[in-house]
Each structure stands twice: as C-alpha cells, then as structure tokens.
Design an enzyme around this catalytic site. Structure first.
Site, PDB file in Angstrom:
ATOM      1  CD  GLU A 217      51.745  40.559  43.040  1.00 30.60           C
ATOM      2  OE1 GLU A 217      50.967  41.232  44.054  1.00 30.60           O
ATOM      3  OE2 GLU A 217      51.154  40.258  41.992  1.00 30.60           O
ATOM      4  CG  ASP A 218      49.474  40.353  47.139  1.00 27.30           C
ATOM      5  OD1 ASP A 218      50.186  40.084  45.978  1.00 27.30           O
ATOM      6  OD2 ASP A 218      48.369  40.559  47.578  1.00 27.30           O
TER       7      ASP A 218
ATOM      8  CG  ASP B  30      47.690  31.009  43.950  1.00 24.91           C
ATOM      9  OD1 ASP B  30      47.847  29.929  44.459  1.00 24.91           O
ATOM     10  OD2 ASP B  30      46.286  31.227  44.038  1.00 24.91           O
TER      11      ASP B  30
ATOM     12  CG  PHE C 202      42.163  32.285  50.719  1.00 24.35           C
ATOM     13  CD1 PHE C 202      42.412  32.768  49.477  1.00 24.35           C
ATOM     14  CD2 PHE C 202      41.274  33.112  51.498  1.00 24.35           C
ATOM     15  CE1 PHE C 202      42.018  34.161  49.009  1.00 24.35           C
ATOM     16  CE2 PHE C 202      41.080  34.135  51.253  1.00 24.35           C
ATOM     17  CZ  PHE C 202      41.229  34.894  49.914  1.00 24.35           C
TER      18      PHE C 202
ATOM     19  NE  ARG D  93      42.575  44.866  50.121  1.00 19.50           N
ATOM     20  CZ  ARG D  93      43.020  43.934  49.087  1.00 19.50           C
ATOM     21  NH1 ARG D  93      44.015  43.374  48.890  1.00 19.50           N
ATOM     22  NH2 ARG D  93      42.235  43.846  47.973  1.00 19.50           N
TER      23      ARG D  93
HETATM   24  P1  5GP Z   1      48.250  34.086  40.456  1.00 17.70           P
HETATM   25  O1  5GP Z   1      47.850  34.798  38.988  1.00 17.70           O
HETATM   26  O2  5GP Z   1      49.535  33.858  40.979  1.00 17.70           O
HETATM   27  O3  5GP Z   1      47.475  32.790  40.570  1.00 17.70           O
HETATM   28  O4  5GP Z   1      47.627  34.942  41.653  1.00 17.70           O
HETATM   29  C1  5GP Z   1      48.156  36.191  42.215  1.00 17.70           C
HETATM   30  C2  5GP Z   1      46.927  37.072  42.821  1.00 17.70           C
HETATM   31  O5  5GP Z   1      45.989  35.921  43.516  1.00 17.70           O
HETATM   32  C3  5GP Z   1      47.636  37.690  44.082  1.00 17.70           C
HETATM   33  O6  5GP Z   1      48.239  38.777  43.758  1.00 17.70           O
HETATM   34  C4  5GP Z   1      46.515  37.850  45.004  1.00 17.70           C
HETATM   35  O7  5GP Z   1      45.756  38.757  44.810  1.00 17.70           O
HETATM   36  C5  5GP Z   1      45.877  36.918  44.669  1.00 17.70           C
HETATM   37  N1  5GP Z   1      45.826  35.638  45.669  1.00 17.70           N
HETATM   38  C6  5GP Z   1      46.535  34.105  45.372  1.00 17.70           C
HETATM   39  N2  5GP Z   1      46.447  33.564  46.603  1.00 17.70           N
HETATM   40  C7  5GP Z   1      45.958  34.324  47.727  1.00 17.70           C
HETATM   41  C8  5GP Z   1      45.696  33.857  48.871  1.00 17.70           C
HETATM   42  O8  5GP Z   1      45.674  32.661  49.537  1.00 17.70           O
HETATM   43  N3  5GP Z   1      45.038  35.046  49.374  1.00 17.70           N
HETATM   44  C9  5GP Z   1      44.386  36.033  49.067  1.00 17.70           C
HETATM   45  N4  5GP Z   1      43.988  36.920  49.877  1.00 17.70           N
HETATM   46  N5  5GP Z   1      44.880  36.588  47.709  1.00 17.70           N
HETATM   47  C10 5GP Z   1      45.368  35.263  46.984  1.00 17.70           C
END
Ligand code: 5GP
Length: 178
Positions: free
Chosen positions: A102-103, A106, A155, A168
């Site tokens: 996963e990238d 959050d 962010f 990206r």
């Molecule tokens: P979560 O469900 O953990 O809150 O969010 C996960 C997804 O939110 C990640 O896979 C990503 O796509 C997006 N995301 C969360 N934080 C960031 C951020 O700081 N930058 C970007 N570009 N995407 C984020």
C-alpha cells in the site's frame, strides 16, 4: 525542484528520492528474511502504490508472485474510508502468504476494509507493507508489519501519490504548504 504547484496547491519537498530508496530497500530485506520459503503473493494496491511496488520488488530476492488490485477510497484531500470497488483478485488465495503493498495508511479504514474482504478467502497469513503511515491519524488497530516511513499528519504527493490525479510522477515526496 524544491517546490511544486499542482492546481491550487503548493508543495515543498519533504522526503528525497535517496531517502525513500534507502527505506524501501530496508523493507525489502526484512521481507526477504521473514518470508523466505513462504512463496508470498504480493498484492499491490493501485494506483498509489505503483512506484513503491516497482522499487520494492526490484529488491525482493525470494520466489514470489505479484498481482494488482484496485480500490477507490479517496477524493480531494480528505479520506472517506469507503472502498467503492475492489478489482482484480483473480488468484486462488487459499493457503497463501499474502503481502498487501500500500502507498499510505492514514486512518487505516481502507486497509481494514481490504483485510475484511480478504478475510473470507482462506489465506494462510496476511502482512501489510506500507510505504507511509501517519500514526497520528490511525483510527483502527492495525498490525502494519512493514513500514518504510512514518510521517506527520500532512497531505503529501509524489512517488505514486496524487492530488486530484496529478503529482504521481515525481520521484520525491512533497508536503502541502498552503
Ligand atoms: P485511509 O483509509 O487509511 O484513511 O486512507 C488511505 C488512502 O487515502 C490511501 O491509500 C491514499 O490513497 C489516501 N491518502 C491518505 N493520505 C494521503 C496523503 O497525504 N496524500 C495522498 N495523495 N493520498 C492520501
């Protein structure tokens, strides 16, 4: 390039490509050691993890397979935690050791939903490898075994991560400044 503009937002460089590479190699080495003999299946979560996956896999030296899945949970700069679709799990996962690539984690809600989806498929073990984790934002109890870098609650874009579809392609990671 120390600062970039994407649409209405300005970003400043926060993690350089060399530092990312060092941590990605460290994670690959940990996986090579821990999962030797496990024939893992890496499940890369598109789109955000494409660059991390490519760099990570170049340093995986144990026998393994790679597949790609896609889910959408994010719009603009706030996370909804809702998986709208999961596409691409075509493999038989029964008895497999799976590594989700996963990238960024959050709130962790996306990952939790994905784990729930995978939970019905008879997997032997599932591990999470995340390029980035925002520990302050985590809302759920997740065991993220492999983390390249922990970052503050800002962010970011670059190295696979986007703002509204853009950014990206940058090899470094940038943090929003306004
Ligand atoms: P979560 O469900 O953990 O809150 O969010 C996960 C997804 O939110 C990640 O896979 C990503 O796509 C997006 N995301 C969360 N934080 C960031 C951020 O700081 N930058 C970007 N570009 N995407 C984020």
């Amino acid at each position: 390039m120390n600062t970039i503009q994407i649409k209405d937002k300005h970003f400043a460089i926060s993690i350089k490509a060399e530092e990312i590479e060092k941590e990605v190699i460290r994670v690959a080495n940990e996986i090579n050691k821990d999962l030797a003999g496990e024939n893992p299946l890496f499940l890369s979560v598109l789109n955000g993890s494409f660059m991390f996956t490519a760099d990570l896999m170049k340093h995986i030296t144990i026998p393994c397979e790679i597949s790609f899945i896609k889910l959408a949970s994010y719009q603009g700069v706030t996370s909804t935690g809702t998986i709208k679709e999961v596409i691409g799990i075509n493999e038989d996962l029964v008895g497999r050791t799976v590594v989700i690539v996963e990238d960024i984690v959050d709130t962790g809600l996306t990952m939790q939903r994905l784990l729930e989806t995978l939970g019905t498929r008879g997997i032997k073990d599932v591990y999470i490898a995340s390029l980035l984790v925002k520990p302050e934002k985590l809302k759920v109890d997740l065991d993220i075994k492999y983390v390249a870098m922990r970052i503050p609650n800002d962010f970011i874009v670059g190295y696979g991560l986007d703002y509204d579809g853009y950014g990206r392609n940058y090899p470094d990671i940038y943090t929003v400044v306004d």
